[in-house]
Enzyme design. Structure first.
Site, mmCIF file in Angstrom:
data_model
loop_
_atom_site.group_PDB
_atom_site.id
_atom_site.type_symbol
_atom_site.label_atom_id
_atom_site.label_comp_id
_atom_site.label_asym_id
_atom_site.label_seq_id
_atom_site.Cartn_x
_atom_site.Cartn_y
_atom_site.Cartn_z
ATOM 1 N N ASP A 260 0.846 -1.202 0.000
ATOM 2 C CA ASP A 260 0.000 0.000 0.000
ATOM 3 C C ASP A 260 0.879 1.248 0.000
ATOM 4 O O ASP A 260 1.537 1.555 0.985
ATOM 5 C CB ASP A 260 -0.890 0.010 1.250
ATOM 6 N N HIS B 233 -7.600 9.487 -2.287
ATOM 7 C CA HIS B 233 -6.939 9.465 -0.976
ATOM 8 C C HIS B 233 -7.799 10.083 0.133
ATOM 9 O O HIS B 233 -7.897 9.530 1.223
ATOM 10 C CB HIS B 233 -5.580 10.179 -1.087
ATOM 11 N N TYR C 51 3.204 9.803 -0.740
ATOM 12 C CA TYR C 51 4.280 9.221 0.089
ATOM 13 C C TYR C 51 5.656 9.405 -0.552
ATOM 14 O O TYR C 51 6.678 9.207 0.104
ATOM 15 C CB TYR C 51 4.048 7.720 0.346
ATOM 16 N N VAL D 106 9.651 -0.570 9.259
ATOM 17 C CA VAL D 106 10.879 -0.663 8.463
ATOM 18 C C VAL D 106 11.866 -1.611 9.134
ATOM 19 O O VAL D 106 13.006 -1.702 8.729
ATOM 20 C CB VAL D 106 11.531 0.731 8.251
ATOM 21 N N LYS E 101 2.625 -0.980 8.936
ATOM 22 C CA LYS E 101 3.915 -0.494 8.412
ATOM 23 C C LYS E 101 5.019 -0.760 9.422
ATOM 24 O O LYS E 101 4.846 -0.565 10.629
ATOM 25 C CB LYS E 101 3.815 1.012 8.145
ATOM 26 N N ARG F 280 10.047 -7.074 12.630
ATOM 27 C CA ARG F 280 8.630 -6.696 12.818
ATOM 28 C C ARG F 280 7.834 -6.932 11.540
ATOM 29 O O ARG F 280 6.673 -7.357 11.597
ATOM 30 C CB ARG F 280 8.546 -5.225 13.210
ATOM 31 N N LYS G 193 -2.611 5.791 -4.556
ATOM 32 C CA LYS G 193 -3.728 6.712 -4.288
ATOM 33 C C LYS G 193 -3.549 8.042 -5.011
ATOM 34 O O LYS G 193 -2.426 8.537 -5.134
ATOM 35 C CB LYS G 193 -3.839 6.975 -2.773
ATOM 36 N N SER H 124 7.096 -10.608 11.735
ATOM 37 C CA SER H 124 6.144 -11.076 12.767
ATOM 38 C C SER H 124 4.746 -10.501 12.526
ATOM 39 O O SER H 124 3.746 -11.119 12.895
ATOM 40 C CB SER H 124 6.643 -10.748 14.172
ATOM 41 N N ILE I 274 -3.074 -3.053 6.983
ATOM 42 C CA ILE I 274 -1.822 -2.742 6.268
ATOM 43 C C ILE I 274 -0.771 -2.162 7.218
ATOM 44 O O ILE I 274 -0.370 -1.008 7.080
ATOM 45 C CB ILE I 274 -2.105 -1.771 5.090
HETATM 46 N N1 LIG Z 1 -5.249 6.440 3.537
HETATM 47 C C1 LIG Z 1 -4.692 7.212 4.422
HETATM 48 O O1 LIG Z 1 -5.045 8.382 4.575
HETATM 49 C C2 LIG Z 1 -3.580 6.666 5.264
HETATM 50 C C3 LIG Z 1 -3.090 7.398 6.354
HETATM 51 C C4 LIG Z 1 -2.071 6.835 7.123
HETATM 52 C C5 LIG Z 1 -1.576 5.572 6.818
HETATM 53 N N2 LIG Z 1 -2.059 4.891 5.729
HETATM 54 C C6 LIG Z 1 -1.542 3.552 5.360
HETATM 55 O O2 LIG Z 1 -1.585 2.706 6.500
HETATM 56 C C7 LIG Z 1 -0.282 2.157 6.720
HETATM 57 C C8 LIG Z 1 -0.057 1.849 8.173
HETATM 58 O O3 LIG Z 1 -0.276 2.997 8.973
HETATM 59 P P1 LIG Z 1 0.904 3.805 9.697
HETATM 60 O O4 LIG Z 1 2.154 3.640 8.932
HETATM 61 O O5 LIG Z 1 0.390 5.197 9.877
HETATM 62 O O6 LIG Z 1 0.995 3.183 11.154
HETATM 63 P P2 LIG Z 1 0.922 1.730 11.846
HETATM 64 O O7 LIG Z 1 1.113 0.657 10.863
HETATM 65 O O8 LIG Z 1 -0.286 1.726 12.708
HETATM 66 O O9 LIG Z 1 2.180 1.820 12.832
HETATM 67 C C9 LIG Z 1 3.484 1.969 12.343
HETATM 68 C C10 LIG Z 1 4.411 2.191 13.549
HETATM 69 O O10 LIG Z 1 4.390 1.032 14.388
HETATM 70 C C11 LIG Z 1 5.712 0.515 14.513
HETATM 71 N N3 LIG Z 1 5.606 -0.939 14.473
HETATM 72 C C12 LIG Z 1 5.142 -1.708 13.452
HETATM 73 N N4 LIG Z 1 5.167 -3.013 13.779
HETATM 74 C C13 LIG Z 1 5.651 -3.081 15.032
HETATM 75 C C14 LIG Z 1 5.922 -4.155 15.919
HETATM 76 N N5 LIG Z 1 5.690 -5.418 15.563
HETATM 77 N N6 LIG Z 1 6.446 -3.864 17.146
HETATM 78 C C15 LIG Z 1 6.664 -2.590 17.512
HETATM 79 N N7 LIG Z 1 6.432 -1.528 16.716
HETATM 80 C C16 LIG Z 1 5.930 -1.763 15.486
HETATM 81 C C17 LIG Z 1 6.500 1.067 13.340
HETATM 82 O O11 LIG Z 1 7.863 1.191 13.706
HETATM 83 P P3 LIG Z 1 9.116 0.826 12.724
HETATM 84 O O12 LIG Z 1 8.742 1.193 11.320
HETATM 85 O O13 LIG Z 1 10.216 1.674 13.277
HETATM 86 O O14 LIG Z 1 9.396 -0.641 12.896
HETATM 87 C C18 LIG Z 1 5.842 2.427 13.157
HETATM 88 O O15 LIG Z 1 6.371 3.357 14.069
HETATM 89 C C19 LIG Z 1 0.624 3.239 6.151
HETATM 90 O O16 LIG Z 1 1.954 2.798 5.977
HETATM 91 C C20 LIG Z 1 -0.096 3.587 4.882
HETATM 92 O O17 LIG Z 1 0.159 2.610 3.893
HETATM 93 C C21 LIG Z 1 -3.051 5.423 4.956
#
Ligand SMILES: NC(=O)c1ccc[n+]([C@@H]2O[C@H](COP(=O)([O-])OP(=O)(O)OC[C@H]3O[C@@H](n4cnc5c(N)ncnc54)[C@H](OP(=O)(O)O)[C@@H]3O)[C@@H](O)[C@H]2O)c1
Length: 278
Positions: free
Chosen positions: A49, A112, A54, A236, A234, A240, A79, A243, A232
């Site tokens: 995604d 978006h 981005y 890096v 995220k 993680r 998007k 897992s 979805i």
């Molecule tokens: N449509 C929209 O408007 C919109 C808005 C926001 C996001 N999105 C999409 O949704 C995706 C996910 O949302 P998000 O990136 O905002 O946040 P998220 O997936 O809820 O959280 C990401 C955060 O959690 C940490 N993390 C992930 N897995 C972990 C684990 N197993 N243990 C500990 N920490 C962990 C990551 O750290 P590290 O990376 O440092 O490991 C990062 O800081 C985005 O990447 C994007 O594709 C869409």
């Protein structure tokens, strides 16, 4: 690598399928995406995604190519950004995304944000329908759409989005909007499914994780999966990334689900789509 490559697939209302767990790349730098998306594909993800805003579609595309996987095995979402909603901007925006990704088509193209103050989301939806007719996008959907935005585009065009990607995590469970999506036959997709990491220290979720001998992130992702949503996460961090898709060796029971339900506070991390001014 998980033996559950890609995870389960969900049926969309256009007859196509989408892998339920995807790898999100918001705030992943372009050159980092080039490696982290390879990690994700090696870990078994088959759904990526991204979004034009981005600024990492080039890196995602490089990783897709480097993976050597057949195109049809990978599901790619991107998007349309808000400033490109008018038809004369939407077409060049799609072509730019396709060029950067190095793809002939994307599997799912989303509006978006509705950005209602612009008055353009219906025109954008009509353009996405044409893009699908031309085969440049296989499925079309929306992101951050509330009930009135969905109703407007569906009643004007007769075409229902396949997916509505919305902010959804344990502190913003979005029961009402998920029911509205379901009523229309739209799959709900959770963005910031881990609450951007904020839910990972939660005492209730941590105790459920301890009970199942898994991580708190795995509990949250499993909760999304059992709720029938697309999710979805995220990361890096390679361990993680791995897992987060390895969530098929345990099951949350009714007590766990009831405890998670109590965590909802309707708290957003992102802006309210009705009033967002971008
Ligand atoms: N449509 C929209 O408007 C919109 C808005 C926001 C996001 N999105 C999409 O949704 C995706 C996910 O949302 P998000 O990136 O905002 O946040 P998220 O997936 O809820 O959280 C990401 C955060 O959690 C940490 N993390 C992930 N897995 C972990 C684990 N197993 N243990 C500990 N920490 C962990 C990551 O750290 P590290 O990376 O440092 O490991 C990062 O800081 C985005 O990447 C994007 O594709 C869409």
């Amino acid at each position: 690598m998980t033996d559950y490559v890609g995870g389960p697939r969900l049926d969309m209302n256009d007859g196509l399928v989408i892998p339920q767990i995807g790898y999100g790349v918001f705030k992943v730098e372009d050159d980092v995406a080039e490696h982290s998306v390879v990690d994700a594909l090696e870990a078994g993800y088959r759904h990526i995604d991204t979004a034009a805003i981005y600024q990492n579609e080039r890196g995602v595309g490089a990783a897709l190519k480097a993976s050597g996987l057949p195109r049809e095995e990978i599901f790619v979402t991107t998007k349309l950004w808000n400033t490109d909603q008018a038809p004369d901007a939407a077409w060049p925006a799609l072509h730019k995304s396709l060029d950067l990704l190095g793809l002939e088509y994307v599997d799912l193209y989303l509006i978006h944000w509705p950005s209602p103050w612009r008055g353009n989301f219906l025109a954008a939806w009509e353009t996405l329908i044409e893009m699908r007719e031309k085969g440049l996008v296989k499925s079309i959907g929306v992101s951050n759409f509330e009930e009135e935005h969905l109703t407007e585009i569906i009643s004007a065009t007769g075409v229902t989005p396949a997916v509505n990607q919305i902010e959804l995590h344990p502190y913003l469970q979005q029961e009402s909007l998920s029911e509205i999506d379901a009523k229309h036959g739209i799959l709900t997709e959770a963005w910031s499914p881990l609450g951007q990491g904020q839910a990972l220290e939660d005492a209730v979720l941590s105790s459920i994780a301890l009970k199942h001998n898994v991580s708190t992130a795995q509990v949250i992702i499993r909760w999304h999966v059992q709720s029938g949503r697309i999710v979805i996460p995220k990361s890096v961090t390679t361990s993680r990334i791995q897992s987060n898709i390895d969530v098929f060796g345990f099951e949350l029971d009714q007590d766990d689900l009831a405890a998670i339900k109590t965590l909802n506070t309707d708290s957003r991390i992102g802006p309210d789509p009705r009033t967002a001014d971008f």
